[in-house]
Design a protein around this motif. Structure first.
Motif, PDB file in Angstrom:
ATOM      1  N   LEU A   6     -62.752 -16.618  34.449  1.00 13.44           N
ATOM      2  CA  LEU A   6     -63.312 -15.447  35.121  1.00 13.44           C
ATOM      3  C   LEU A   6     -62.313 -14.786  36.067  1.00 13.44           C
ATOM      4  O   LEU A   6     -62.112 -13.572  36.025  1.00 13.44           O
ATOM      5  N   SER A   7     -61.692 -15.577  36.926  1.00 18.77           N
ATOM      6  CA  SER A   7     -60.767 -15.001  37.900  1.00 18.77           C
ATOM      7  C   SER A   7     -59.549 -14.392  37.216  1.00 18.77           C
ATOM      8  O   SER A   7     -59.081 -13.317  37.600  1.00 18.77           O
ATOM      9  N   THR A   8     -59.020 -15.072  36.188  1.00 13.86           N
ATOM     10  CA  THR A   8     -57.829 -14.576  35.511  1.00 13.86           C
ATOM     11  C   THR A   8     -58.120 -13.271  34.779  1.00 13.86           C
ATOM     12  O   THR A   8     -57.358 -12.301  34.881  1.00 13.86           O
ATOM     13  N   VAL A   9     -59.218 -13.221  34.033  1.00 12.37           N
ATOM     14  CA  VAL A   9     -59.580 -11.999  33.313  1.00 12.37           C
ATOM     15  C   VAL A   9     -59.858 -10.866  34.291  1.00 12.37           C
ATOM     16  O   VAL A   9     -59.396  -9.730  34.107  1.00 12.37           O
ATOM     17  N   THR A  10     -60.604 -11.163  35.343  1.00 11.22           N
ATOM     18  CA  THR A  10     -60.908 -10.145  36.349  1.00 11.22           C
ATOM     19  C   THR A  10     -59.628  -9.618  36.990  1.00 11.22           C
ATOM     20  O   THR A  10     -59.483  -8.414  37.215  1.00 11.22           O
ATOM     21  N   ALA A  11     -58.690 -10.522  37.282  1.00 16.45           N
ATOM     22  CA  ALA A  11     -57.432 -10.114  37.911  1.00 16.45           C
ATOM     23  C   ALA A  11     -56.590  -9.266  36.966  1.00 16.45           C
ATOM     24  O   ALA A  11     -55.946  -8.303  37.401  1.00 16.45           O
ATOM     25  N   ILE A  12     -56.574  -9.586  35.669  1.00 18.37           N
ATOM     26  CA  ILE A  12     -55.808  -8.792  34.709  1.00 18.37           C
ATOM     27  C   ILE A  12     -56.384  -7.379  34.623  1.00 18.37           C
ATOM     28  O   ILE A  12     -55.649  -6.379  34.684  1.00 18.37           O
ATOM     29  N   ILE A  13     -57.699  -7.280  34.496  1.00 21.94           N
ATOM     30  CA  ILE A  13     -58.331  -5.965  34.371  1.00 21.94           C
ATOM     31  C   ILE A  13     -58.151  -5.160  35.649  1.00 21.94           C
ATOM     32  O   ILE A  13     -57.713  -4.000  35.619  1.00 21.94           O
ATOM     33  N   ASP A  14     -58.456  -5.775  36.789  1.00 25.00           N
ATOM     34  CA  ASP A  14     -58.354  -5.027  38.049  1.00 25.00           C
ATOM     35  C   ASP A  14     -56.894  -4.814  38.451  1.00 25.00           C
ATOM     36  O   ASP A  14     -56.566  -3.813  39.085  1.00 25.00           O
ATOM     37  N   GLY A  15     -56.020  -5.753  38.083  1.00 24.73           N
ATOM     38  CA  GLY A  15     -54.605  -5.579  38.387  1.00 24.73           C
ATOM     39  C   GLY A  15     -54.003  -4.414  37.626  1.00 24.73           C
ATOM     40  O   GLY A  15     -53.236  -3.615  38.183  1.00 24.73           O
ATOM     41  N   THR A  16     -54.370  -4.297  36.341  1.00 29.00           N
ATOM     42  CA  THR A  16     -53.902  -3.147  35.565  1.00 29.00           C
ATOM     43  C   THR A  16     -54.478  -1.859  36.140  1.00 29.00           C
ATOM     44  O   THR A  16     -53.783  -0.841  36.254  1.00 29.00           O
ATOM     45  N   GLY A  17     -55.769  -1.905  36.514  1.00 26.43           N
ATOM     46  CA  GLY A  17     -56.367  -0.743  37.148  1.00 26.43           C
ATOM     47  C   GLY A  17     -55.689  -0.384  38.454  1.00 26.43           C
ATOM     48  O   GLY A  17     -55.567   0.804  38.798  1.00 26.43           O
ATOM     49  N   SER A  18     -55.213  -1.388  39.157  1.00 33.58           N
ATOM     50  CA  SER A  18     -54.567  -1.136  40.443  1.00 33.58           C
ATOM     51  C   SER A  18     -53.220  -0.445  40.291  1.00 33.58           C
ATOM     52  O   SER A  18     -52.745   0.194  41.229  1.00 33.58           O
ATOM     53  N   ILE A  19     -52.598  -0.567  39.115  1.00 36.73           N
ATOM     54  CA  ILE A  19     -51.388   0.218  38.854  1.00 36.73           C
ATOM     55  C   ILE A  19     -51.733   1.701  38.888  1.00 36.73           C
ATOM     56  O   ILE A  19     -51.031   2.526  39.476  1.00 36.73           O
ATOM     57  N   GLY A  20     -52.861   2.041  38.251  1.00 39.93           N
ATOM     58  CA  GLY A  20     -53.329   3.421  38.315  1.00 39.93           C
ATOM     59  C   GLY A  20     -53.727   3.819  39.719  1.00 39.93           C
ATOM     60  O   GLY A  20     -53.482   4.957  40.151  1.00 39.93           O
ATOM     61  N   ALA A  21     -54.333   2.888  40.453  1.00 39.25           N
ATOM     62  CA  ALA A  21     -54.709   3.169  41.835  1.00 39.25           C
ATOM     63  C   ALA A  21     -53.489   3.451  42.692  1.00 39.25           C
ATOM     64  O   ALA A  21     -53.554   4.224  43.660  1.00 39.25           O
ATOM     65  N   ALA A  22     -52.365   2.825  42.356  1.00 34.02           N
ATOM     66  CA  ALA A  22     -51.123   3.095  43.089  1.00 34.02           C
ATOM     67  C   ALA A  22     -50.506   4.419  42.671  1.00 34.02           C
ATOM     68  O   ALA A  22     -49.966   5.160  43.504  1.00 34.02           O
ATOM     69  N   LEU A  23     -50.592   4.734  41.383  1.00 35.41           N
ATOM     70  CA  LEU A  23     -49.986   5.966  40.884  1.00 35.41           C
ATOM     71  C   LEU A  23     -50.745   7.211  41.356  1.00 35.41           C
ATOM     72  O   LEU A  23     -50.128   8.238  41.660  1.00 35.41           O
ATOM     73  N   GLY A  24     -52.072   7.114  41.411  1.00 41.63           N
ATOM     74  CA  GLY A  24     -52.882   8.280  41.749  1.00 41.63           C
ATOM     75  C   GLY A  24     -52.539   8.903  43.097  1.00 41.63           C
ATOM     76  O   GLY A  24     -52.152  10.087  43.164  1.00 41.63           O
TER      77      GLY A  24
END
Length: 487
Positions: A418-436
């Protein structure tokens, strides 16, 4: 009772995380205000137009510097998130979460101390933001894992949609708390939220229950009983009556949502190994939803960090008024998250629900930019609608979809993903959060219209990246209907 306690505590935890992130967007307009509106320069120096600004944000490049502040936090957050999930699977969640919250409180307060210590060095604020971004990665994988440990598949979309309102509630409270001191002593806009998140972290340390087994409860069933029997002998005496109507979609797998509690001792079972990073990427749907979230979160976080400043510049409200008005976007986010969870539970189509909301969001963003400031009533309505359409898919992916994929049937009952999958999904999303916010800082000097064109393009890309999963869900529905009709 334990499930309710877990929901409440994790809700408060992540509310405080977002509460501590929001003040920077409120304080921006105070770091570089319109000094001419405040009267003549009392210092009688040559820099008469920026005498009330806070150095080093008193130059013409202040938008780029604000973008650098946002980017320092978000890049550190994105990098740290990929590592955080791995630690979250291997460390006690209660210690990991509580320690991260206390440290987040420290670094949030340190940013505010820059006001009281009269610090005007950019690198101080950058370093504090980087450190805060790293320690805040402890939050999301831990809280989603805790909730996923207690709730099965049945009503997960609706429950987590309501629970995920902590994001918007935190943004609203953060805006209101920061607004109290933004014009008088903006340092308190950071110090007070820092104290709040550290206090909630201490409460979490003493009362959070990580797993049902820790208090003599059986874990919920995430899949059919035959799948779970292979995962450690967990038995199920009843099925969740509120299951998804169709189990043909990639995520539509019925199961029990309530753990059974008893005082009888449990048979010791072999502890499964935590899943590897590459193993988590191979779970069907993880890559697609991760890339979709990259662009969805880009849009959401651009609003999070730049909406108050946009309202100040376009509608010419004060910093406090703009901060208060921006909370309506988060009110819409609460409604959108609940609606997305409810619809996706009923249809079994997580990807389709996200895609439809993203498609509708694109023209709504265009309309908000062109007519959203024509009147206070129009502005309120457009902010709520845009908030619902932008944050609905973001909320669904980071909660119910992450929990679904982290307990996917291909894992054969291994809950250590759960933690690993959640971190991968949210971590990838956080790249967009940084770019925006970074792109907004670079593009906004050319005009706010260009910023909104960038956001609309991101919404369209997020939708396209889910097309394969949407096609799979539609085929599943067609096959289900055909079997019902006897074809």
């Amino acid at each position: 009772r334990y499930r309710g306690l877990t929901l409440v505590l994790t809700f408060l935890c992540y509310t405080s995380y977002h509460l501590s992130r929001k003040p920077i967007s409120i304080v921006k307009s105070q770091l570089h205000p319109n000094c001419s509106a405040l009267g003549p320069n009392p210092h009688n120096d040559s820099n008469s137009s920026t005498w009330c600004s806070w150095a080093p944000f008193d130059g013409d490049n202040y938008k780029e510097l604000f973008g650098a502040l946002d980017n320092a936090f978000l890049v550190a957050y994105a990098i740290g998130m990929f590592i955080s999930g791995i630690f979250g699977e291997r460390l006690p969640l209660r210690y990991y979460l509580s320690g991260g919250m206390v440290l987040s409180g420290v670094f949030t307060a340190l940013f505010g101390f820059g006001y009281f210590w009269d610090i005007h060095v950019l690198w101080y604020f950058i370093i504090v933001q980087v450190c805060n971004g790293l320690v805040q990665t402890t939050g999301w994988p831990a809280v989603v894992a805790c909730v996923g440990n207690w709730f099965g598949k049945g009503k997960r979309g609706l429950i987590m949609g309501i629970w995920n309102s902590h994001t918007s509630v935190g943004n609203i409270l953060g805006s209101l708390i920061a607004g109290v001191w933004v014009s008088s002593a903006w340092g308190l806009s950071f110090v007070v939220p820092g104290i709040i998140i550290a206090t909630v972290g201490i409460i979490c340390f003493f009362f959070l229950v990580e797993y049902p087994e820790d208090v003599g409860c059986s874990p919920p069933l995430h899949h059919m009983a035959s799948d779970e029997d292979d995962a450690g002998g967990v038995t199920c005496s009843e099925k969740d009556p509120e299951t998804v109507s169709s189990n043909e979609g990639p995520l539509s797998i019925s199961g029990r949502s309530s753990p059974d509690c008893s005082n009888s001792p449990k048979e010791p079972v072999e502890e499964p190994e935590a899943i590897s990073f590459l193993g988590a990427l191979q779970i069907p749907g993880v890559v697609e939803f991760s890339l979709c979230l990259l662009f969805a979160k880009l849009v959401s976080y651009t609003f999070l960090y730049w909406l108050p400043l946009y309202i100040v510049n376009v509608a010419h409200f004060s910093a406090k008024e703009a901060g208060d008005l921006s909370t309506l976007f988060d009110v819409g986010g609460i409604l959108g998250g609940i609606f997305a969870g409810l619809i996706s539970d009923y249809t079994g189509g997580r990807a389709t629900t996200c895609c439809v909301m993203l498609v509708v969001a694109a023209p709504m963003l265009f309309l908000y930019n062109h007519v959203g400031q024509n009147g206070i009533g129009t502005s309120i309505a457009m902010l709520i609608v845009c908030g619902a359409l932008v944050n609905g898919p973001y909320a669904l992916i980071t909660t119910a979809v992450s929990a679904d994929l982290g307990t996917h049937e291909s894992l054969k009952g291994n809950a250590k993903a759960l933690s690993t999958v959640t971190a991968i999904i949210d971590g990838t999303g956080s790249i967009g959060a940084a770019l925006g916010p970074l792109l907004a800082g670079l593009i906004s000097p050319t005009g706010w219209n260009n910023v909104f064109y960038m956001l609309i393009a991101a919404d369209v890309l997020a939708c396209l990246l889910l097309s394969r999963v949407v096609v799979k869900e539609v085929r599943g529905w067609c096959g289900f209907i055909a079997r019902k009709r006897g074809y």
